[in-house]
Design a protein around this motif. Structure first.
Motif, PDB file in Angstrom:
ATOM      1  N   THR A  83       0.832  -1.206   0.000  1.00  0.00           N
ATOM      2  CA  THR A  83       0.000   0.000   0.000  1.00  0.00           C
ATOM      3  C   THR A  83       0.864   1.253   0.000  1.00  0.00           C
ATOM      4  N   PRO A  84       0.367   2.353  -0.580  1.00  0.00           N
ATOM      5  CA  PRO A  84       1.149   3.595  -0.587  1.00  0.00           C
ATOM      6  C   PRO A  84       1.440   4.108   0.808  1.00  0.00           C
ATOM      7  N   SER A  85       0.518   3.912   1.739  1.00  0.00           N
ATOM      8  CA  SER A  85       0.729   4.417   3.106  1.00  0.00           C
ATOM      9  C   SER A  85       1.855   3.671   3.805  1.00  0.00           C
ATOM     10  N   ASP A  86       1.900   2.353   3.656  1.00  0.00           N
ATOM     11  CA  ASP A  86       2.959   1.573   4.302  1.00  0.00           C
ATOM     12  C   ASP A  86       4.325   1.869   3.679  1.00  0.00           C
ATOM     13  N   ILE A  87       4.381   1.937   2.360  1.00  0.00           N
ATOM     14  CA  ILE A  87       5.650   2.217   1.691  1.00  0.00           C
ATOM     15  C   ILE A  87       6.141   3.611   2.051  1.00  0.00           C
ATOM     16  N   ASN A  88       5.243   4.592   2.044  1.00  0.00           N
ATOM     17  CA  ASN A  88       5.636   5.961   2.402  1.00  0.00           C
ATOM     18  C   ASN A  88       6.070   6.036   3.871  1.00  0.00           C
ATOM     19  N   LEU A  90       7.414   3.698   5.816  1.00  0.00           N
ATOM     20  CA  LEU A  90       8.717   3.093   6.088  1.00  0.00           C
ATOM     21  C   LEU A  90       9.842   3.738   5.276  1.00  0.00           C
ATOM     22  N   TYR A  91       9.642   3.900   3.974  1.00  0.00           N
ATOM     23  CA  TYR A  91      10.732   4.350   3.114  1.00  0.00           C
ATOM     24  C   TYR A  91      10.993   5.856   3.200  1.00  0.00           C
ATOM     25  N   ASN A  92       9.952   6.642   3.462  1.00  0.00           N
ATOM     26  CA  ASN A  92      10.136   8.093   3.545  1.00  0.00           C
ATOM     27  C   ASN A  92      10.143   8.588   4.993  1.00  0.00           C
ATOM     28  N   ASN A  93       9.054   8.331   5.727  1.00  0.00           N
ATOM     29  CA  ASN A  93       8.955   8.849   7.095  1.00  0.00           C
ATOM     30  C   ASN A  93       9.986   8.233   8.037  1.00  0.00           C
ATOM     31  N   ARG A  94      10.352   6.968   7.778  1.00  0.00           N
ATOM     32  CA  ARG A  94      11.340   6.300   8.622  1.00  0.00           C
ATOM     33  C   ARG A  94      12.605   5.974   7.820  1.00  0.00           C
ATOM     34  N   CYS A  99      17.196   2.646   5.384  1.00  0.00           N
ATOM     35  CA  CYS A  99      18.060   3.407   4.481  1.00  0.00           C
ATOM     36  C   CYS A  99      19.111   2.554   3.790  1.00  0.00           C
ATOM     37  N   THR A 100      19.197   1.283   4.149  1.00  0.00           N
ATOM     38  CA  THR A 100      20.221   0.464   3.536  1.00  0.00           C
ATOM     39  C   THR A 100      19.575  -0.575   2.625  1.00  0.00           C
ATOM     40  N   ARG A 101      20.411  -1.348   1.951  1.00  0.00           N
ATOM     41  CA  ARG A 101      19.927  -2.388   1.037  1.00  0.00           C
ATOM     42  C   ARG A 101      20.096  -3.770   1.669  1.00  0.00           C
ATOM     43  N   THR A 427       8.253   5.608  -8.672  1.00  0.00           N
ATOM     44  CA  THR A 427       9.151   4.853  -9.545  1.00  0.00           C
ATOM     45  C   THR A 427      10.609   5.280  -9.460  1.00  0.00           C
ATOM     46  N   PHE A 428      10.888   6.466  -8.908  1.00  0.00           N
ATOM     47  CA  PHE A 428      12.281   6.898  -8.754  1.00  0.00           C
ATOM     48  C   PHE A 428      12.836   6.609  -7.363  1.00  0.00           C
ATOM     49  N   GLY A 429      12.115   5.846  -6.564  1.00  0.00           N
ATOM     50  CA  GLY A 429      12.643   5.448  -5.272  1.00  0.00           C
ATOM     51  C   GLY A 429      12.223   6.378  -4.150  1.00  0.00           C
ATOM     52  N   PHE A 430      12.839   6.140  -2.983  1.00  0.00           N
ATOM     53  CA  PHE A 430      12.348   6.789  -1.775  1.00  0.00           C
ATOM     54  C   PHE A 430      13.488   7.213  -0.855  1.00  0.00           C
TER      55      PHE A 430
END
Length: 507
Positions: A83-88, A90-94, A99-101, A427-430
């Motif tokens: 979902t957009p909320s979960d991805i945003n 974790l990947y943006n807000n947190r 931050c690593t791979r 599509t350009f990542g987070f």
């Protein structure tokens, strides 16, 4: 003192145990049915054909946050976000946590750990991204317009100079060549040689092969990397050594070639020259060399896939193509970068292109510490995979997601609708790993497609009349139209050719 020390140790031990129990009060996210292995573990095999679609169906059946246990010793954990909320979240807000791979054992074995896309978060990645932002950031894109103008027009000249039959046959290769030349000039200040392009195709293939889920036993049993390569079953190590040498040799050779040109004062503006304008330490030069080697693979694979998808979709949607031409053709001249704000429909077309078939459908991050999300426990170091395809086909964000509709991004007045999420935000990542070259990529995509449509009409030569049979993309990490389905013809727009020549752009 000894008694006090004992009391302190006991209290600390109790706190550690209580903290451990508190964290583990939270369960792991649910997942699809698993299979019991011969050692009694519950695991699941990842799908290999369009896995993002399978994950999307799983999310609808079992929940938007899924947990998978993959075969191996030790077993690997994968968390899927849909979902957009979960991805945003974790990947943006947190982003400081995610931050690593993840560790791709095979990718590391073939030397990709120094590639910016695979580099763990830390000082080395920060320095590499500073090199990229300094040369490709939004403030620098305008300075690259001359390069884009020249390379796109060179591509058009090359295409125009061929007869109609040859244009269609060579279109795909000419697009690949154009993107290769642009990326190489951008990075090193010179065009790509045929040898460089051939080697790069092998290198990109090596990278893609290393990332195929479930292909390599090494991913589940990482201790295999310590066994000698001459042993039976170690053929993957021999292949990896060849792949690593191929990459290392090319990165070193192209960097030295660019540096020699810079030292002699004969190089053009490029990323390497921009970075070497300031004194660098030996470690920074090594990071720059690896960063430059990363740009080509990242730029060529994704850009060629996007451009192929664009022409493929245009050939299958004549009405949409006609609308695009009506807008870009209204200037009676080749479109320019400055025209983009006045072409909302064309921008909507590009946005829909990113949404309908993302080039990269699955983006993996990994948390540097244990976390709790919506009551679910996310363990440190697990693979957290954001399903970009799932978000881009979310019926609430994009009604009727299976249809290619540029107008979904426009309001009633024909302007870009701010209420509709721009798919390029996905599509350009987070976060701290968002693509630093997105502004250059967007400028390139707009200029190439607007001028191509201005000059040429695209039509499908696929024998089937069933649209669903034609709309097929590869299951690879970088997804693009299947080669056997990429059957399109192109026809030169005569009036556009006259105007092209009148502008002094000789064939």
């Amino acid at each position: 003192m000894s008694l006090l020390l004992i009391v302190i140790v006991v209290l600390l031990s109790i706190l550690v145990v209580l903290n451990h129990r508190k964290r583990h009060r939270y369960p792991l996210p649910p997942g699809p049915p698993t299979e019991r292995t011969w050692v009694g573990r519950q695991t699941i095999n990842l799908p290999s054909v369009l896995p993002w679609k399978v994950y999307h169906e799983w999310s609808k059946a079992f929940g938007p946050v899924l947990s998978l246990s993959l075969p191996g010793t030790p077993p690997r954990r994968v968390i899927l976000l849909s979902t957009p909320s979960d991805i945003n979240n974790l990947y943006n807000n947190r982003s400081s946590i995610y931050c690593t791979r993840p560790t791709w054992e095979m990718a590391r074995l073939i030397g990709r750990q120094n590639n910016v896309a695979f580099t763990p978060y830390g000082p080395r990645l920060k320095r590499a991204r500073r090199f990229l932002h300094a040369a490709l950031g939004p403030k620098e894109v305008e300075s690259w317009q001359a390069l884009l103008d020249k390379e796109v027009n060179n591509f058009l000249r090359d295409l125009i100079s061929r007869d109609e039959h040859e244009r269609s046959l060579t279109l795909s290769k000419l697009i690949d060549s154009h993107v290769s030349n642009t990326a190489t000039f951008l990075t090193y200040g010179h065009h790509a040689s045929p040898q460089f392009v051939a080697e790069s195709e092998k290198i990109n293939l090596d990278t893609g092969m290393s990332l195929i889920p479930g292909r390599w036993a090494l991913e589940g049993f990482p201790l295999l990397k310590y066994l000698p390569s001459f042993l039976p079953g170690m053929g993957f190590k021999r292949w990896a050594l060849q792949a690593k040498k191929r990459l290392d040799d090319q990165v070193r050779r192209e960097f030295e070639k660019a540096k020699q040109a810079i030292d002699s004062g004969s190089t053009a503006r490029c990323l390497v020259a921009h970075a070497l304008a300031e004194p660098l330490s030996q470690e920074e030069i090594f990071i720059l060399k690896c960063t430059a080697g990363s740009v080509y693979g990242a730029a060529t694979d994704t850009t060629t896939a996007l451009l192929h998808s664009a022409l493929y979709i245009l050939s299958l949607h004549p009405a949409i193509q006609a609308s695009c031409f009506a807008h870009v053709g209204s200037f009676n001249r080749l479109p320019d970068a400055s025209d983009e704000p006045s072409l909302p429909y064309f921008t909507a077309f590009i946005r829909e292109l990113h949404r309908f078939r993302p080039v990269v459908n699955l983006i993996a991050h990994s948390p540097i510490q244990e976390d709790v999300v919506d009551g679910w426990r996310i363990e440190k170091g697990v693979w957290v995979i954001g399903n970009i395809w799932s978000v881009c086909h979310d019926v609430e964000l994009y009604p009727k997601p299976g249809e290619f509709k540029p107008e979904r991004h426009l309001d009633d007045e024909g302007k870009l609708d701010a209420a509709v999420k721009d798919p390029r935000d996905l599509t350009f990542g987070f976060g701290r790993r968002r693509c630093p070259g997105e502004h250059f990529a967007n400028a390139h995509t707009f200029l190439f497609l607007s001028r191509f449509i201005y000059m040429f009409e695209v039509f499908s030569t696929h024998p089937s009349s069933d649209l669903s049979e034609k709309l097929e993309w590869s299951s690879s990490f970088i997804s693009r139209p299947k080669k056997e389905n990429f059957k399109i013809g192109i026809k030169l727009r005569t009036e556009s050719l006259k105007e092209f020549l009148q502008q002094g752009l000789k064939v």
